[in-house]
Design a protein around this motif. Sequence first.
Motif, PDB file in Angstrom:
ATOM      1  N   LEU A   1       0.966  -1.415  -0.004  1.00  0.00           N
ATOM      2  CA  LEU A   1      -0.142   0.009   0.046  1.00  0.00           C
ATOM      3  C   LEU A   1       0.982   1.219  -0.022  1.00  0.00           C
ATOM      4  CD1 LEU A   1      -2.944   1.244   0.101  1.00  0.00           C
ATOM      5  CD2 LEU A   1      -2.644   1.089   2.838  1.00  0.00           C
ATOM      6  N   ALA A   2       1.750   1.263   0.989  1.00  0.00           N
ATOM      7  CA  ALA A   2       2.694   2.536   0.841  1.00  0.00           C
ATOM      8  C   ALA A   2       3.444   2.505  -0.572  1.00  0.00           C
ATOM      9  CB  ALA A   2       4.070   2.011   1.951  1.00  0.00           C
ATOM     10  N   VAL A   3       3.844   1.589  -1.140  1.00  0.00           N
ATOM     11  CA  VAL A   3       4.483   1.441  -2.282  1.00  0.00           C
ATOM     12  C   VAL A   3       3.419   1.982  -3.479  1.00  0.00           C
ATOM     13  CG1 VAL A   3       5.306   0.146  -4.387  1.00  0.00           C
ATOM     14  CG2 VAL A   3       6.248  -0.199  -2.337  1.00  0.00           C
ATOM     15  N   PHE A   4       2.158   1.659  -3.384  1.00  0.00           N
ATOM     16  CA  PHE A   4       1.209   2.362  -4.519  1.00  0.00           C
ATOM     17  C   PHE A   4       1.018   3.895  -4.276  1.00  0.00           C
ATOM     18  CE2 PHE A   4       0.653  -1.744  -6.196  1.00  0.00           C
ATOM     19  CZ  PHE A   4      -0.672  -1.707  -6.750  1.00  0.00           C
ATOM     20  N   VAL A   5       0.993   4.311  -2.707  1.00  0.00           N
ATOM     21  CA  VAL A   5       0.760   5.555  -2.650  1.00  0.00           C
ATOM     22  C   VAL A   5       1.900   6.466  -2.938  1.00  0.00           C
ATOM     23  CG1 VAL A   5       0.430   7.234  -0.766  1.00  0.00           C
ATOM     24  CG2 VAL A   5      -0.810   5.390  -0.671  1.00  0.00           C
ATOM     25  N   VAL A   6       3.189   6.099  -2.613  1.00  0.00           N
ATOM     26  CA  VAL A   6       4.248   6.694  -3.122  1.00  0.00           C
ATOM     27  C   VAL A   6       4.424   6.920  -4.648  1.00  0.00           C
ATOM     28  CG1 VAL A   6       6.870   6.577  -3.165  1.00  0.00           C
ATOM     29  CG2 VAL A   6       5.711   6.435  -1.002  1.00  0.00           C
ATOM     30  N   GLY A   7       4.183   5.524  -5.447  1.00  0.00           N
ATOM     31  CA  GLY A   7       4.218   5.554  -6.715  1.00  0.00           C
ATOM     32  C   GLY A   7       3.188   6.675  -7.309  1.00  0.00           C
ATOM     33  N   LEU A   8       2.035   6.664  -6.855  1.00  0.00           N
ATOM     34  CA  LEU A   8       1.224   7.493  -7.436  1.00  0.00           C
ATOM     35  C   LEU A   8       1.484   9.087  -7.152  1.00  0.00           C
ATOM     36  CD1 LEU A   8      -2.456   5.917  -6.232  1.00  0.00           C
ATOM     37  CD2 LEU A   8      -1.437   6.284  -8.530  1.00  0.00           C
ATOM     38  N   LEU A   9       1.999   9.237  -6.112  1.00  0.00           N
ATOM     39  CA  LEU A   9       2.615  10.747  -5.821  1.00  0.00           C
ATOM     40  C   LEU A   9       3.780  10.977  -6.818  1.00  0.00           C
ATOM     41  CD1 LEU A   9       2.360  10.873  -1.970  1.00  0.00           C
ATOM     42  CD2 LEU A   9       1.001  11.995  -3.560  1.00  0.00           C
ATOM     43  N   ALA A  10       4.632  10.042  -6.790  1.00  0.00           N
ATOM     44  CA  ALA A  10       5.856  10.180  -7.706  1.00  0.00           C
ATOM     45  C   ALA A  10       5.463  10.149  -9.175  1.00  0.00           C
ATOM     46  CB  ALA A  10       6.973   9.036  -7.713  1.00  0.00           C
ATOM     47  N   GLY A  11       4.498   9.407  -9.592  1.00  0.00           N
ATOM     48  CA  GLY A  11       4.026   9.471 -10.946  1.00  0.00           C
ATOM     49  C   GLY A  11       3.262  10.810 -11.428  1.00  0.00           C
ATOM     50  N   SER A  12       2.676  11.129 -10.328  1.00  0.00           N
ATOM     51  CA  SER A  12       1.998  12.586 -10.767  1.00  0.00           C
ATOM     52  C   SER A  12       2.859  13.807 -11.137  1.00  0.00           C
ATOM     53  CB  SER A  12       0.989  13.000  -9.423  1.00  0.00           C
ATOM     54  OG  SER A  12       1.698  13.253  -8.352  1.00  0.00           O
ATOM     55  N   VAL A  13       4.083  13.626 -10.492  1.00  0.00           N
ATOM     56  CA  VAL A  13       5.069  14.639 -10.654  1.00  0.00           C
ATOM     57  C   VAL A  13       5.815  14.586 -11.970  1.00  0.00           C
ATOM     58  CG1 VAL A  13       7.366  15.705  -9.548  1.00  0.00           C
ATOM     59  CG2 VAL A  13       5.413  14.942  -8.223  1.00  0.00           C
ATOM     60  N   HIS A  14       6.158  13.184 -12.235  1.00  0.00           N
ATOM     61  CA  HIS A  14       7.247  13.053 -13.428  1.00  0.00           C
ATOM     62  C   HIS A  14       6.958  11.364 -13.830  1.00  0.00           C
ATOM     63  CE1 HIS A  14      10.743  12.670 -16.008  1.00  0.00           C
ATOM     64  NE2 HIS A  14      10.506  14.115 -15.887  1.00  0.00           N
ATOM     65  N   TRP A  15       7.036  11.226 -15.132  1.00  0.00           N
ATOM     66  CA  TRP A  15       6.989   9.911 -15.745  1.00  0.00           C
ATOM     67  C   TRP A  15       7.882   8.963 -15.091  1.00  0.00           C
ATOM     68  CZ3 TRP A  15      10.502   7.230 -18.410  1.00  0.00           C
ATOM     69  CH2 TRP A  15      11.358   7.906 -19.116  1.00  0.00           C
ATOM     70  N   THR A  16       8.846   9.228 -14.631  1.00  0.00           N
ATOM     71  CA  THR A  16      10.186   8.459 -14.195  1.00  0.00           C
ATOM     72  C   THR A  16       9.497   7.955 -12.725  1.00  0.00           C
ATOM     73  OG1 THR A  16      11.141  10.087 -13.305  1.00  0.00           O
ATOM     74  CG2 THR A  16      11.980   9.260 -15.286  1.00  0.00           C
ATOM     75  N   GLY A  17       8.646   8.541 -12.106  1.00  0.00           N
ATOM     76  CA  GLY A  17       8.147   7.920 -10.796  1.00  0.00           C
ATOM     77  C   GLY A  17       7.364   6.706 -11.359  1.00  0.00           C
ATOM     78  N   ILE A  18       6.786   6.572 -12.491  1.00  0.00           N
ATOM     79  CA  ILE A  18       5.918   5.345 -12.585  1.00  0.00           C
ATOM     80  C   ILE A  18       7.068   4.154 -12.902  1.00  0.00           C
ATOM     81  CG2 ILE A  18       4.757   4.196 -14.484  1.00  0.00           C
ATOM     82  CD1 ILE A  18       3.770   7.058 -15.523  1.00  0.00           C
ATOM     83  N   VAL A  19       8.087   4.455 -13.376  1.00  0.00           N
ATOM     84  CA  VAL A  19       9.111   3.488 -13.262  1.00  0.00           C
ATOM     85  C   VAL A  19       9.781   3.069 -11.889  1.00  0.00           C
ATOM     86  CG1 VAL A  19      11.409   2.886 -14.402  1.00  0.00           C
ATOM     87  CG2 VAL A  19       9.917   4.043 -15.595  1.00  0.00           C
ATOM     88  N   ALA A  20      10.004   4.031 -11.105  1.00  0.00           N
ATOM     89  CA  ALA A  20      10.360   3.847  -9.681  1.00  0.00           C
ATOM     90  C   ALA A  20       9.506   3.365  -8.973  1.00  0.00           C
ATOM     91  CB  ALA A  20      10.641   5.281  -9.154  1.00  0.00           C
ATOM     92  N   ALA A  21       8.021   3.273  -9.287  1.00  0.00           N
ATOM     93  CA  ALA A  21       7.021   2.842  -8.274  1.00  0.00           C
ATOM     94  C   ALA A  21       7.171   1.170  -8.846  1.00  0.00           C
ATOM     95  CB  ALA A  21       5.381   3.301  -8.630  1.00  0.00           C
TER      96      ALA A  21
END
Length: 105
Positions: A15-35
């Motif tokens: 769940l923490a990974v999903f939340v962090v991933g959604l936040l990171a993905g909303s800032v930059h597309w590389t957040g999607i890969v990091a998630a």
Amino acid sequence: MDAVRTGRYAELALLAVFVVGLLAGSVHWTGIVAAGVLVGVVSSSVTRAFVLGLTFSFVLVAAFAAWLAWNGALGVWVEAGPVPLLTLVAALLAPVAAVGTRALG
């Protein structure tokens, strides 16, 4: 890592990974890969990493579409030619990153 992958807090970590991933993905597309990488790290198997990465992708696209609809821009986005396709391709990078990370580790 086994304690995080299969232990008592496995679902909480996911769940923490999903939340962090959604936040990171909303800032930059590389957040999607990091998630996707993080999903792979907390997954207990390669198959589960793929399924969870794909689930994250669908959640990400649904959240983005909901945000666009909330702002009244969903119709414009759908009619924007190749832009929606690029968004979907970028979202599908998460399962690939998850499987690659889990397969290596």
